[in-house]
Design a protein around this motif. Structure first.
Motif, PDB file in Angstrom:
ATOM      1  N   TYR A 229       0.787  -1.218   0.135  1.00 33.18           N
ATOM      2  CA  TYR A 229      -0.048   0.099   0.002  1.00 33.18           C
ATOM      3  C   TYR A 229       0.822   1.188  -0.033  1.00 33.18           C
ATOM      4  N   GLY A 230       0.451   2.063  -0.615  1.00 34.58           N
ATOM      5  CA  GLY A 230       1.130   3.421  -0.649  1.00 34.58           C
ATOM      6  C   GLY A 230       0.178   4.398  -0.945  1.00 34.58           C
ATOM      7  N   GLU A 231       0.446   5.883  -0.200  1.00 31.93           N
ATOM      8  CA  GLU A 231      -0.287   7.082  -0.270  1.00 31.93           C
ATOM      9  C   GLU A 231       0.022   8.001  -1.565  1.00 31.93           C
ATOM     10  N   VAL A 232      -0.927   8.361  -2.092  1.00 36.61           N
ATOM     11  CA  VAL A 232      -0.769   9.371  -3.309  1.00 36.61           C
ATOM     12  C   VAL A 232      -1.588  10.473  -2.774  1.00 36.61           C
ATOM     13  N   LEU A 243       1.063   4.028 -13.891  1.00 36.63           N
ATOM     14  CA  LEU A 243       0.402   2.919 -13.609  1.00 36.63           C
ATOM     15  C   LEU A 243      -0.817   2.711 -12.823  1.00 36.63           C
ATOM     16  N   ARG A 244      -1.734   3.708 -12.597  1.00 40.30           N
ATOM     17  CA  ARG A 244      -3.128   3.740 -12.014  1.00 40.30           C
ATOM     18  C   ARG A 244      -3.993   3.583 -13.338  1.00 40.30           C
ATOM     19  N   LEU A 248      -2.080  -1.370 -12.823  1.00 41.48           N
ATOM     20  CA  LEU A 248      -0.592  -1.953 -12.105  1.00 41.48           C
ATOM     21  C   LEU A 248      -0.778  -1.464 -10.637  1.00 41.48           C
ATOM     22  N   LEU A 249      -1.433  -0.306 -10.440  1.00 41.78           N
ATOM     23  CA  LEU A 249      -1.695   0.151  -9.107  1.00 41.78           C
ATOM     24  C   LEU A 249      -3.314   0.410  -9.301  1.00 41.78           C
ATOM     25  N   VAL A 258      -2.901   0.459  -4.102  1.00 42.10           N
ATOM     26  CA  VAL A 258      -2.270  -0.852  -3.679  1.00 42.10           C
ATOM     27  C   VAL A 258      -1.673  -1.635  -5.024  1.00 42.10           C
ATOM     28  N   LEU A 259      -0.848  -2.655  -4.569  1.00 38.52           N
ATOM     29  CA  LEU A 259      -0.154  -3.048  -5.887  1.00 38.52           C
ATOM     30  C   LEU A 259      -0.637  -4.519  -5.973  1.00 38.52           C
TER      31      LEU A 259
END
Length: 859
Positions: A229-232, A243-244, A248-249, A258-259
């Motif tokens: 998980y990563g914040e954007v 990627l989104r 891919l995300l 999330v990946l």
């Protein structure tokens, strides 16, 4: 997981074809032999409390959260990694898919060799069931180990594409597949399948990632091993948008991406774990010694242990420190004890807990509660030295009380006191045994490298290391890493227990210079001649028998007790070895210990001689005693010292008035009154030979002795009070009982009886019934027939010798179903062979809810 879900997993179908693959965990257990069931119950003894009625109930219990957590905590690292891989694999998963998750695209011969054993272990413990083409992880274990936003997976993987897009609008899914260059579909389900197919196709994924910028690939690299998980921001950077847009995300909230699992597995080369560990870490050798050197060093430590315990408990002969209201010793008393033993406070706590665990020390239970030696201490003193050592180390090996925790804080922030509550750690005996067993796998005389030992322990029980006191908790490993916590992590209790075990084993003489000694091998029932795999726990002899063997091996290594000393002209005596008990006790009263070691040095002082005279000995007795036990002549300075102290001893008499001093020589009393040091005693002359004091007799005795006099206490009748060396003892006390780490391991007899009962109950539960038209089956599964029909059916079964199925409600109202073969029906009772209980029983007819014939002979 709810009860309904457990029932579905453990549900027994109406019929299963011979040789067919099991469709439920209960069917898989039913296909096992008796040895397989015994292995399951031995590995998971909590399933036996109480004994399940049948295999369906056993399967249901094996899937409960608490039982699964306990089973997961006892897995080694590779078996746990195998379960974690199954948790992220499709359900069910073929064996090749599981192998690919662990080996990756490149393969790994070690993993390929170790995986069948790991799967067999998981099957044996009923955590995995099904054939190799349909491996299933028990649902509760999957819930604990599978990835989720609240509970990250130890693999560092995230949700699948299907899970991540579950709340996404169909239009947004279509946009993603269009941007990724895929053909649009007519429904969300097929769209998700198309996207999943792209991410699992190595060639097409490789082509897609070739289009990504280095910045986008860097974003993926940061997420690939977790956490996924990563914040954007509200307006993400171009690489993140790229990627989104291609899936891919995937978004899980307005600010979090999330990946997907399929993308991460592609980037990892198909591996679920960064560092699979199929083989246990090798125990490295730090140094090699001759076994004789190791045994000699261990014997020296064993002798020092006996001397320290005697010194500690002898210092408490007249009563030890008070017990705190909350239990245990105060910090001040612990410091005093450490000063007495000339050790650190932590080491003093260890000696205290050792004596307490062996039953040699306890509280007296009085209103003003104090610690003191128990009567068992006197019996212990009479034993040979090697047996005394065995009486200390055997309880230590099994004790759950852990002295290393003293000085720390409990869950409420309160300091943990020596001899106090909350020092029990149920895993301590297992860790002690395992540490010593691992040392035994090295060649005799080899000392293990501690760090490799701790690494091995963490591999064997990766989840147990972080377990704290209290009920078992679900495993919560850190996301995105397969590395075990370091040995200094505060929560790594198992590593701390191992460190304390190594230090304590060296203190006790179980190891010498870090290598396992011969007596320790005997204590563990291990081979003595050469290193070998430790014996199975089920084949161990009783600990008391093993302790006797260890004592037999230790006895020749300990120095022999001597019955003499060497008197010297400087008012000292040298004991060339351990003294025999009567001589040691008498010399401890007559002299003070000045130094310890291979030879103990005693010093004679006016105070020590006066102490011997107070105990009832005369000067002539002391001269005779020294002459009989000294290999050298009694030095003249020592003879003069004894005579001088004896001449003054008892010249002054002290009794209770509040207190008084009596002396036939009034000049001596005059000297005392004239001495400024006597002012605090409040003395005044009552008569030429009598002084009265304003303090108690004990304080008056101590005050005059500090002034250089040798007064003697006297009774109300005027006789000299003899202060004998009688020790204060508590009432008889038992040693503390170790806190069990879950249910005890069942023995062979219990396992055999339990398997037999479960088999019988399962045959009764799965027998095909033939019910008459009038029979009605209740909601609870019990047949319902009238009293007349019940009586007629059981009478007919008794005459034909056939078995019937009955519903029965006992005196407590508990309902059950049973298969019985009636033998006699009379007086309102039916007597028959109960196949469920595997014994003959008698049942009141009025407690039978109903009866039905069996369709075929099932029993």
């Amino acid at each position: 997981m709810g009860i309904g879900e457990l029932d579905r997993e453990a549900h027994v179908p109406e019929a299963t074809g011979a040789g067919a693959a099991p469709r439920t965990l209960a069917e898989a257990l039913r296909a096992r032999g008796d040895e397989g069931l015994s292995a399951l119950l031995r590995a998971r003894p909590d399933l036996l409390s109480p004994v399940p009625n049948d295999l369906t109930q056993l399967a249901t219990r094996a899937g409960t959260r608490g039982s699964v957590v306990r089973a997961l905590e006892r897995l080694d690292r590779f078996a746990l990694q195998t379960a974690e891989a199954l948790a992220v694999a499709p359900d069910p998963a073929p064996y090749p898919v599981l192998l690919a998750l662990l080996t990756g695209d490149e393969g790994d011969p070690e993993i390929e060799a170790a995986l069948p054993g790991a799967v067999a272990l998981l099957r044996e413990q009923a955590l995995v069931w099904g054939e190799d083409d349909r491996l299933r992880l028990v649902r509760t274990a999957r819930e604990l180990l599978a990835p989720s936003a609240q509970h990250p997976s130890p693999t560092g993987l995230g949700p699948t594409v299907a899970e991540a897009t579950a709340g996404m609008s169909p239009g947004r899914v279509q946009e993603i597949i269009a941007t990724a260059g895929l053909t649009a579909t007519h429904d969300p389900v097929s769209a998700v399948a198309v996207l999943t197919g792209l991410f699992t196709d190595r060639e097409r994924m490789g082509a897609l990632l070739d289009e990504a910028s280095p910045e986008a690939l860097s974003v993926l690299d940061r997420l690939v091993w977790g956490p996924p998980y990563g914040e954007v921001t509200a307006n993400p950077a171009p690489p993140v948008r790229w990627l989104r847009d291609r899936g891919l995300l995937l978004p899980v909230s307005a600010r979090t991406m999330v990946l997907p699992r399929e993308v991460a597995l592609h980037l990892r080369g198909g591996r679920a774990h960064r560092s699979p560990e199929p083989v246990a870490p090798v125990l490295a050798v730090a140094r090699d010694y001759r076994p004789q050197v190791v045994d000699g060093a261990a014997a020296g430590q064993a002798y020092a242990t006996l001397a320290t315990v005697e010194e500690l408990l002898k210092s408490w002969d007249q009563g030890g420190p008070q017990v705190l209201r909350a239990g245990g010793m105060s910090v001040r008393d612990l410091k005093r004890t450490a000063a007495t033993l000339d050790v650190t406070e932590q080491l003093a706590a260890f000696w205290l807990e050792l004596c307490f665990g062996a039953g040699l020390l306890a509280s007296d239970g009085e209103a003003d509660e104090r610690y003191a030696p128990t009567p068992a201490y006197d019996d212990w003193l009479d034993l040979p030295a090697a047996e005394r050592w065995a009486r200390l180390v055997a309880p230590w090996l099994m004790a759950t009380r852990t002295s290393g925790l003293v000085g720390g804080a409990d869950a409420k922030g309160r300091t943990l006191a020596a001899l106090g509550p909350d020092l029990d750690r149920a895993s301590a005996p297992e860790v002690r045994h395992r540490v010593l067993e691992l040392l035994a796998t090295l060649p005799p005389g080899a000392a293990a490298d501690p760090e490799t030992l701790f690494a091995r322990l963490r591999w064997e029980r990766p989840l147990r290391g972080a377990a704290q006191a209290g009920p078992p908790r679900p495993p919560q490993p850190a996301a995105g890493t397969d590395e075990p916590p370091g040995p200094e992590v505060p929560g790594d209790l198992r590593s701390r227990l191992a460190r304390w075990t190594l230090a304590e084993a060296e203190l006790l003489g179980l190891t010498g210079r870090g290598a396992l000694a011969g007596p320790a091998r005997a204590l563990l029932n291990l081979p003595l001649a050469e290193a070998a795999t430790p014996a199975d726990h089920g084949g161990r002899v009783e600990l008391s028998v093993a302790a006797g063997r260890a004592a037999t091996l230790l006895a020749p290594l300990l120095p022999e007790a001597v019955d003499h000393v060497l008197l010297q002209a400087d008012l000292t005596a040298v004991a060339p070895g351990p003294l025999r008990r009567p001589l040691a006790d008498a010399l401890a009263v007559l002299a003070d210990v000045e130094s310890k070691g291979g030879a103990t040095v005693y010093r004679f002082t006016p105070g020590s001689v006066r102490r011997a005279l107070d105990s009832g000995r005369s000067a002539s007795d002391l001269h005779d005693f020294l002459g009989a036990h000294s290999r050298t002549p009694v030095p003249q300075p020592l003879a003069y010292l004894i005579d001088d102290v004896a001449r003054k001893h008892g010249h002054l008499r002290i009794g209770a008035a509040s207190a008084y001093v009596r002396c036939d020589d009034d000049t001596v009393l005059g000297e005392i009154l004239a001495d400024r040091r006597s002012a605090a005693l409040g003395l005044r002359r009552l008569a030429p030979t009598v002084l009265a004091a304003q303090t108690d007799p004990a304080s008056l005795l101590e005050g005059l002795r500090s002034m250089g006099y040798a007064p003697a206490a006297e009774s109300a009748e005027g006789d000299v009070l003899v202060t004998r060396a009688d020790a204060y003892r508590t009432p008889a006390r038992t040693a503390p009982v170790p806190v069990p780490d879950g249910p005890p391991a069942p023995d062979t007899t219990l396992l055999g009886a339990a398997v037999k009962a479960i088999r019988a109950g399962d045959r009764a539960a799965t027998a095909v019934r033939k019910e008459p038209a009038a029979a009605v089956e209740s909601a609870g599964g019990l047949p319902r027939t009238s009293a007349a029909e019940t009586l007629a059916t059981v009478q007919a079964a008794a005459m034909t010798g056939s078995a019937v199925w009955i519903g029965y409600v006992n005196a407590e109202g508990a309902a059950s179903q049973r298969v019985i073969a009636p033998v006699r029906v009379e007086g309102g009772f039916v007597t028959g062979y109960d196949h469920t209980a595997d014994e003959v029983r008698t049942y009141p007819l009025h407690r039978i809810t109903g009866v039905a014939e069996l369709a075929d002979e099932q029993i």
